[in-house]
Design a protein around this motif. Structure first.
Motif, PDB file in Angstrom:
ATOM      1  N   GLN A  97       0.823  -1.202   0.000  1.00  0.00           N
ATOM      2  CA  GLN A  97       0.000   0.000   0.000  1.00  0.00           C
ATOM      3  C   GLN A  97       0.862   1.259   0.000  1.00  0.00           C
ATOM      4  OE1 GLN A  97      -2.527  -0.441   3.400  1.00  0.00           O
ATOM      5  NE2 GLN A  97      -3.786  -2.040   2.466  1.00  0.00           N
ATOM      6  N   ARG A  98       1.942   1.225   0.788  1.00  0.00           N
ATOM      7  CA  ARG A  98       2.838   2.385   0.823  1.00  0.00           C
ATOM      8  C   ARG A  98       3.482   2.611  -0.546  1.00  0.00           C
ATOM      9  NH1 ARG A  98       6.038   5.831   3.500  1.00  0.00           N
ATOM     10  NH2 ARG A  98       8.204   6.041   2.834  1.00  0.00           N
ATOM     11  N   LEU A  99       3.935   1.536  -1.176  1.00  0.00           N
ATOM     12  CA  LEU A  99       4.567   1.663  -2.488  1.00  0.00           C
ATOM     13  C   LEU A  99       3.563   2.190  -3.508  1.00  0.00           C
ATOM     14  CD1 LEU A  99       7.112   1.230  -4.147  1.00  0.00           C
ATOM     15  CD2 LEU A  99       6.379  -1.135  -4.536  1.00  0.00           C
ATOM     16  N   ARG A 100       2.318   1.719  -3.424  1.00  0.00           N
ATOM     17  CA  ARG A 100       1.292   2.204  -4.336  1.00  0.00           C
ATOM     18  C   ARG A 100       1.081   3.704  -4.160  1.00  0.00           C
ATOM     19  NH1 ARG A 100      -3.275   0.371  -2.181  1.00  0.00           N
ATOM     20  NH2 ARG A 100      -2.800  -1.768  -2.795  1.00  0.00           N
ATOM     21  N   ARG A 101       1.028   4.161  -2.908  1.00  0.00           N
ATOM     22  CA  ARG A 101       0.828   5.596  -2.654  1.00  0.00           C
ATOM     23  C   ARG A 101       1.985   6.417  -3.215  1.00  0.00           C
ATOM     24  NH1 ARG A 101      -0.913   3.829   2.507  1.00  0.00           N
ATOM     25  NH2 ARG A 101       1.117   4.389   3.386  1.00  0.00           N
ATOM     26  N   LEU A 102       3.214   5.932  -3.035  1.00  0.00           N
ATOM     27  CA  LEU A 102       4.373   6.665  -3.548  1.00  0.00           C
ATOM     28  C   LEU A 102       4.317   6.772  -5.068  1.00  0.00           C
ATOM     29  CD1 LEU A 102       7.271   5.214  -1.338  1.00  0.00           C
ATOM     30  CD2 LEU A 102       6.276   7.506  -1.212  1.00  0.00           C
ATOM     31  N   LEU A 103       3.919   5.704  -5.732  1.00  0.00           N
ATOM     32  CA  LEU A 103       3.841   5.723  -7.188  1.00  0.00           C
ATOM     33  C   LEU A 103       2.722   6.641  -7.665  1.00  0.00           C
ATOM     34  CD1 LEU A 103       4.389   1.924  -7.885  1.00  0.00           C
ATOM     35  CD2 LEU A 103       5.971   3.774  -8.465  1.00  0.00           C
ATOM     36  N   GLU A 104       1.590   6.635  -6.962  1.00  0.00           N
ATOM     37  CA  GLU A 104       0.460   7.469  -7.366  1.00  0.00           C
ATOM     38  C   GLU A 104       0.734   8.952  -7.187  1.00  0.00           C
ATOM     39  OE1 GLU A 104      -2.687   5.872  -5.013  1.00  0.00           O
ATOM     40  OE2 GLU A 104      -3.200   4.312  -6.488  1.00  0.00           O
ATOM     41  N   GLN A 105       1.703   9.280  -6.327  1.00  0.00           N
ATOM     42  CA  GLN A 105       2.057  10.682  -6.107  1.00  0.00           C
ATOM     43  C   GLN A 105       2.938  11.244  -7.214  1.00  0.00           C
ATOM     44  OE1 GLN A 105       3.901  10.614  -2.251  1.00  0.00           O
ATOM     45  NE2 GLN A 105       1.957  10.477  -1.151  1.00  0.00           N
ATOM     46  N   ARG A 106       3.477  10.377  -8.044  1.00  0.00           N
ATOM     47  CA  ARG A 106       4.401  10.827  -9.087  1.00  0.00           C
ATOM     48  C   ARG A 106       3.626  11.179 -10.358  1.00  0.00           C
ATOM     49  NH1 ARG A 106       9.921   9.394  -8.577  1.00  0.00           N
ATOM     50  NH2 ARG A 106       9.983   9.617 -10.832  1.00  0.00           N
ATOM     51  N   SER A 107       4.069  12.248 -11.016  1.00  0.00           N
ATOM     52  CA  SER A 107       3.417  12.665 -12.265  1.00  0.00           C
ATOM     53  C   SER A 107       3.921  11.898 -13.477  1.00  0.00           C
ATOM     54  CB  SER A 107       3.650  14.162 -12.493  1.00  0.00           C
ATOM     55  OG  SER A 107       5.035  14.427 -12.667  1.00  0.00           O
TER      56      SER A 107
ATOM     57  N   VAL B  54      17.788  -3.568 -11.932  1.00  0.00           N
ATOM     58  CA  VAL B  54      18.191  -2.161 -12.025  1.00  0.00           C
ATOM     59  C   VAL B  54      18.490  -1.595 -10.639  1.00  0.00           C
ATOM     60  CG1 VAL B  54      17.477   0.144 -12.744  1.00  0.00           C
ATOM     61  CG2 VAL B  54      16.867  -1.843 -14.130  1.00  0.00           C
ATOM     62  N   ASP B  55      17.715  -2.030  -9.650  1.00  0.00           N
ATOM     63  CA  ASP B  55      17.929  -1.521  -8.289  1.00  0.00           C
ATOM     64  C   ASP B  55      17.337  -2.514  -7.300  1.00  0.00           C
ATOM     65  OD1 ASP B  55      18.720   0.144  -6.192  1.00  0.00           O
ATOM     66  OD2 ASP B  55      18.012   1.955  -7.197  1.00  0.00           O
ATOM     67  N   TYR B  56      17.643  -2.290  -6.015  1.00  0.00           N
ATOM     68  CA  TYR B  56      17.248  -3.201  -4.944  1.00  0.00           C
ATOM     69  C   TYR B  56      16.827  -2.337  -3.768  1.00  0.00           C
ATOM     70  CZ  TYR B  56      17.725  -7.401  -1.977  1.00  0.00           C
ATOM     71  OH  TYR B  56      17.500  -8.467  -1.140  1.00  0.00           O
ATOM     72  N   LEU B  57      15.525  -2.239  -3.552  1.00  0.00           N
ATOM     73  CA  LEU B  57      14.999  -1.346  -2.529  1.00  0.00           C
ATOM     74  C   LEU B  57      14.602  -2.131  -1.287  1.00  0.00           C
ATOM     75  CD1 LEU B  57      12.659   0.901  -4.724  1.00  0.00           C
ATOM     76  CD2 LEU B  57      15.093   1.183  -4.236  1.00  0.00           C
ATOM     77  N   LEU B  58      15.021  -1.628  -0.139  1.00  0.00           N
ATOM     78  CA  LEU B  58      14.672  -2.265   1.125  1.00  0.00           C
ATOM     79  C   LEU B  58      13.439  -1.600   1.722  1.00  0.00           C
ATOM     80  CD1 LEU B  58      18.175  -2.764   2.810  1.00  0.00           C
ATOM     81  CD2 LEU B  58      16.706  -4.519   1.788  1.00  0.00           C
ATOM     82  N   LYS B  59      12.534  -2.429   2.258  1.00  0.00           N
ATOM     83  CA  LYS B  59      11.358  -1.920   2.944  1.00  0.00           C
ATOM     84  C   LYS B  59      11.752  -1.382   4.322  1.00  0.00           C
ATOM     85  CE  LYS B  59       8.490  -5.583   0.909  1.00  0.00           C
ATOM     86  NZ  LYS B  59       7.651  -6.755   1.244  1.00  0.00           N
ATOM     87  N   PRO B  60      11.066  -0.350   4.794  1.00  0.00           N
ATOM     88  CA  PRO B  60      10.060   0.456   4.084  1.00  0.00           C
ATOM     89  C   PRO B  60      10.732   1.358   3.051  1.00  0.00           C
ATOM     90  CG  PRO B  60      10.483   1.396   6.242  1.00  0.00           C
ATOM     91  CD  PRO B  60      11.263   0.118   6.186  1.00  0.00           C
ATOM     92  N   VAL B  61      10.164   1.416   1.865  1.00  0.00           N
ATOM     93  CA  VAL B  61      10.765   2.158   0.761  1.00  0.00           C
ATOM     94  C   VAL B  61      10.550   3.658   0.973  1.00  0.00           C
ATOM     95  CG1 VAL B  61      10.740   2.549  -1.725  1.00  0.00           C
ATOM     96  CG2 VAL B  61      10.391   0.246  -0.821  1.00  0.00           C
ATOM     97  N   SER B  62      11.618   4.422   0.865  1.00  0.00           N
ATOM     98  CA  SER B  62      11.512   5.881   0.972  1.00  0.00           C
ATOM     99  C   SER B  62      11.261   6.476  -0.409  1.00  0.00           C
ATOM    100  CB  SER B  62      12.790   6.476   1.558  1.00  0.00           C
ATOM    101  OG  SER B  62      13.862   6.373   0.642  1.00  0.00           O
ATOM    102  N   SER B  63      10.667   7.651  -0.438  1.00  0.00           N
ATOM    103  CA  SER B  63      10.415   8.316  -1.722  1.00  0.00           C
ATOM    104  C   SER B  63      11.724   8.648  -2.431  1.00  0.00           C
ATOM    105  CB  SER B  63       9.583   9.586  -1.505  1.00  0.00           C
ATOM    106  OG  SER B  63      10.256  10.492  -0.652  1.00  0.00           O
ATOM    107  N   THR B  64      12.775   8.946  -1.655  1.00  0.00           N
ATOM    108  CA  THR B  64      14.073   9.277  -2.252  1.00  0.00           C
ATOM    109  C   THR B  64      14.661   8.077  -2.989  1.00  0.00           C
ATOM    110  OG1 THR B  64      14.532  10.930  -0.552  1.00  0.00           O
ATOM    111  CG2 THR B  64      16.416  10.080  -1.790  1.00  0.00           C
ATOM    112  N   ARG B  65      14.630   6.902  -2.346  1.00  0.00           N
ATOM    113  CA  ARG B  65      15.188   5.708  -3.001  1.00  0.00           C
ATOM    114  C   ARG B  65      14.342   5.296  -4.208  1.00  0.00           C
ATOM    115  NH1 ARG B  65      18.113   3.672  -4.426  1.00  0.00           N
ATOM    116  NH2 ARG B  65      18.351   1.499  -3.742  1.00  0.00           N
TER     117      ARG B  65
END
Length: 232
Positions: free
Chosen positions: A4-14, A83-94
């Motif tokens: 859910q957090r990842l979905r919110r971060l993606l939805e915030q991007r234009s 391409v990349d390896y993101l650790l939870k909880p994912v930050s908007s910067t990463r």
């Protein structure tokens, strides 16, 4: 929660449009046969086949970013060219960093088709569940204000959560110039450019607004001025 957090971060991007979401590897394999995403964000620990097995079974592998709670799998992830390896909880910067790497890998024509950006003048921005389809020829400037960008067109101003760098990737470099860390201007919207001490510039736009020209962008600004406004 993490999804859910990842979905919110993606939805915030234009510059992102979420085209599919799957609870396990088998559902992902079936779903992606009908979709053509630019990138797959994939967990490792899932019901059924794990992330590595699920990715290996894809008929048409896509650029991959792993999103997981397990740091110990990073070496294996890069072995299969993730391409990349993101650790939870994912930050908007990463997440921003990972998606920027993806954009550098996608050739511009493919990127335009995959993200729904028509190859001519229309630019699509997606934010907070709304889609803005703007005619790029009406955009005069884009300014970064905190975590948002302010797009000024001939008729309106729109504020979206995005970065200036990600936005510039989506624009025609022949028609727009990044003149400052916080400003992009349309070459056709320029009325006057004033050279200031210290390799700085000031731009007067046709709507009488002013934009600064940063020293770090002096070479780009100079080349743009020599070419003149687009369409001249």
């Amino acid at each position: 929660m993490a999804r859910q957090r990842l979905r919110r971060l993606l939805e915030q991007r234009s510059d992102c449009l979420l085209v599919g979401e799957f609870a396990d590897g088998e559902a992902m394999q079936a779903g992606l046969s009908d979709l053509s995403p630019d990138v797959v964000l994939l967990d490792i620990d899932m019901p059924g086949p794990d992330g590595f097995s699920s990715f290996a079974r894809l008929a048409r592998p896509r650029p991959l970013v792993f999103v997981t709670a397990f740091a110990e799998h990073a070496a294996r992830a890069y072995d299969i060219d993730a391409v990349d390896y993101l650790l939870k909880p994912v930050s908007s910067t990463r997440l921003d960093e990972a998606l920027a790497r993806i954009l550098r890998r996608i050739p511009p024509p493919s990127r335009a088709v995959a993200t729904g950006i028509p190859p001519q003048s229309d630019v699509r921005f997606v934010a907070q569940g709304r889609i803005y389809l703007l005619d790029a020829t009406t955009i005069s400037s884009i300014q970064a204000i905190g975590n948002y960008i302010e797009i000024t067109t001939e008729t309106q101003q729109i504020n979206l959560r995005s970065t200036l760098a990600a936005t510039y990737e989506r624009l025609d470099g022949a028609a727009f110039v990044r003149v400052h860390r916080s400003w992009i201007v349309a070459r056709r919207a320029l009325a006057q450019v004033t050279s200031l001490p210290g390799s700085r510039y000031e731009f007067l736009l046709k709507d009488r607004r002013r934009a600064p020209g940063g020293r770090a962008f002096a070479k780009v600004i100079t080349a743009s001025v020599r070419r003149g406004p687009a369409g001249s």
